[in-house]
Design an enzyme around this catalytic site. Structure first.
Site, PDB file in Angstrom:
ATOM      1  N   CYS A   1       1.106   8.698  13.759  1.00  0.00           N
ATOM      2  CA  CYS A   1       0.020   8.753  12.784  1.00  0.00           C
ATOM      3  C   CYS A   1      -1.261   8.112  13.309  1.00  0.00           C
ATOM      4  CB  CYS A   1       0.464   8.082  11.492  1.00  0.00           C
ATOM      5  SG  CYS A   1       2.070   8.656  10.983  1.00  0.00           S
TER       6      CYS A   1
ATOM      7  N   HIS B   1      -5.385   6.833   7.299  1.00  0.00           N
ATOM      8  CA  HIS B   1      -4.294   7.798   7.413  1.00  0.00           C
ATOM      9  C   HIS B   1      -3.719   8.013   6.016  1.00  0.00           C
ATOM     10  CE1 HIS B   1      -0.607   9.768   8.212  1.00  0.00           C
ATOM     11  NE2 HIS B   1       0.158   8.699   8.173  1.00  0.00           N
TER      12      HIS B   1
ATOM     13  N   ASN C   1       1.287  13.954   3.735  1.00  0.00           N
ATOM     14  CA  ASN C   1       1.153  13.137   4.949  1.00  0.00           C
ATOM     15  C   ASN C   1       1.303  14.056   6.167  1.00  0.00           C
ATOM     16  OD1 ASN C   1       1.708  11.519   7.190  1.00  0.00           O
ATOM     17  ND2 ASN C   1       2.849   9.998   6.011  1.00  0.00           N
TER      18      ASN C   1
HETATM   19  C1  4VN Z   1       2.798   5.353   7.724  1.00  0.00           C
HETATM   20  C2  4VN Z   1       3.380   5.054   6.525  1.00  0.00           C
HETATM   21  C3  4VN Z   1       4.367   5.896   5.952  1.00  0.00           C
HETATM   22  C4  4VN Z   1       5.044   5.634   4.668  1.00  0.00           C
HETATM   23  C5  4VN Z   1       5.795   4.500   4.470  1.00  0.00           C
HETATM   24  C6  4VN Z   1       6.481   4.316   3.285  1.00  0.00           C
HETATM   25  C7  4VN Z   1       6.417   5.272   2.297  1.00  0.00           C
HETATM   26  C8  4VN Z   1       5.005   6.546   3.644  1.00  0.00           C
HETATM   27  C9  4VN Z   1       8.003   4.035   0.961  1.00  0.00           C
HETATM   28  C10 4VN Z   1       8.312   3.704  -0.459  1.00  0.00           C
HETATM   29  C11 4VN Z   1       8.737   4.959  -1.222  1.00  0.00           C
HETATM   30  C12 4VN Z   1       7.636   5.988  -1.181  1.00  0.00           C
HETATM   31  C13 4VN Z   1       7.283   6.312   0.247  1.00  0.00           C
HETATM   32 CL1  4VN Z   1       2.884   3.618   5.780  1.00  0.00          CL
HETATM   33  C14 4VN Z   1       4.721   7.020   6.661  1.00  0.00           C
HETATM   34  C15 4VN Z   1       4.118   7.294   7.855  1.00  0.00           C
HETATM   35  C16 4VN Z   1       4.526   8.492   8.596  1.00  0.00           C
HETATM   36  O1  4VN Z   1       3.430   9.316   8.677  1.00  0.00           O
HETATM   37  C17 4VN Z   1       3.162   6.464   8.391  1.00  0.00           C
HETATM   38  N1  4VN Z   1       5.661   6.356   2.505  1.00  0.00           N
HETATM   39  N2  4VN Z   1       7.094   5.148   1.114  1.00  0.00           N
HETATM   40  C18 4VN Z   1       9.086   4.547  -2.654  1.00  0.00           C
HETATM   41  O2  4VN Z   1      10.272   4.519  -2.972  1.00  0.00           O
HETATM   42  O3  4VN Z   1       8.189   4.212  -3.432  1.00  0.00           O
END
Ligand code: 4VN
Length: 323
Positions: free
Chosen positions: A112, A250, A280
């Site tokens: 990313c 990002h 994303n």
């Molecule tokens: C950077 C990040 C993420 C990312 C990390 C966590 C997340 C995206 C965790 C909690 C979940 C909902 C989703 Cl910070 C991913 C990338 C990859 O491009 C890069 N979402 N979540 C919840 O249960 O609330």
């Protein structure tokens, strides 16, 4: 002093879109769960295009709008973790399609953060004097490396590409950057592990070929490191938050970006977001956002903006740009 000026912003998205309700038909999830936890409502997913196809569309628009002859491009750097092939690399496929026969071309894999890392590398070639014109792209078809049975990750990702043109200049451009990696936390976000199929290989598969994420760990990393990185760039460059027109993070998850905004005590209006419609897209998210902002007339000459990528590696990178 030579500075790398950024002079065009374009993107390409696959035409096919998938809503949260559509996803709820294939995995155990709901629109309510996805939108409240991530801010995502729809995403573009490829039905027949690969990463190079999307990058080629964005690159063609860039050259056409700027009036650059393909032969005048000296360098193509392409940030991606979902290339068509291991070799030839996506940047070489773009070179061939556009006829940039004088360019040297390579992909850069920093997940990313890949687009910001790519801008940084192109900037160094320009400052060193060998490159006058560079094409810098970020493109992903994450749907290819998504585990479609994992409801915690398959709802997050989208496909797309974007990019910019960079040119040696006397004014404006990339003013300051802060770039880091922390391999000690790399296993929190993995993709593309390939098990050796040689008849002599005795090892066991160590990891998945698909995206595998410890969401909580990556969430904690991003909300801790990104505000620090943005503060570092402001301090190093002697810039006040009031002098920043936009911050383009990002587009990983709306909640992460809300926490980052709160920690920076920066007003919400400074943050551009399109994650609700794009999802994303890893290394493509920042250039897609920039292209959309440009299309809306939000990017004005002389404005200072911050861009920041963070994710797999783990890697993170922030850049201050004067338009
Ligand atoms: C950077 C990040 C993420 C990312 C990390 C966590 C997340 C995206 C965790 C909690 C979940 C909902 C989703 Cl910070 C991913 C990338 C990859 O491009 C890069 N979402 N979540 C919840 O249960 O609330």
């Amino acid at each position: 002093m030579i500075i790398s000026r950024i002079i065009g912003f374009e993107s390409a998205l696959p035409p096919f879109t998938v809503t949260n309700d559509d996803l709820a038909k294939i995995v155990d999830t709901s629109d309510e769960w996805i939108s409240s936890r991530t801010g995502i409502r729809t995403r573009h997913l490829t039905a027949d295009q690969n990463t190079s196809d999307l990058c080629i569309i964005a690159a063609e628009k860039l050259l056409k709008k700027a009036g650059w002859a393909p032969e005048s491009v000296d360098l193509i750097v392409l940030g991606s973790v979902s290339p068509d092939y291991t070799t030839p690399r996506t940047a070489c496929l773009v070179q061939e399609a556009l006829g940039c026969k004088n360019a040297f071309c390579f992909d850069l894999a920093a997940a990313c953060s890949g687009f910001i890392y790519s801008l940084s590398v192109a900037d160094k070639f320009i400052k060193a004097g060998g490159v006058k014109r560079a094409l810098v792209l970020g493109g992903e078809t994450l749907s290819k490396i998504t585990d479609w049975s994992d409801r915690s990750t398959c709802v997050l990702f989208g496909d797309g590409a974007g990019g910019v043109l960079m040119e040696a200049s006397e004014e404006g451009g990339i003013l300051c950057e802060d770039i880091h990696s922390d391999g000690s936390k790399g296993m929190a976000l993995t993709a593309g592990y390939r098990t050796n199929k040689s008849p002599y290989y005795k090892g066991e598969p160590k990891s998945s070929e698909f995206i595998d994420m410890n969401g909580r760990e990556v969430f904690t990393f991003a909300t801790r490191k990104v505000p620090e990185s943005i503060k570092t760039v402001l301090e190093k460059s002697g810039t006040a938050m009031e002098d920043i027109r936009y911050i383009v993070l990002h587009q990983a998850n709306t909640r992460i970006n809300d926490v980052i905004a709160r920690k920076l005590k920066a007003p919400a209006e400074k943050f551009f977001t399109n994650i609700d419609r794009i999802g994303n897209t890893s290394g493509a998210s920042v250039p897609i956002a920039l292209a959309e902002m440009n299309e809306k007339g939000l990017l004005k000459k002389g404005d200072k903006i911050l861009i920041s990528g963070f994710g797999g590696g783990l890697t993170w990178a922030t850049m201050l740009i004067e338009l």
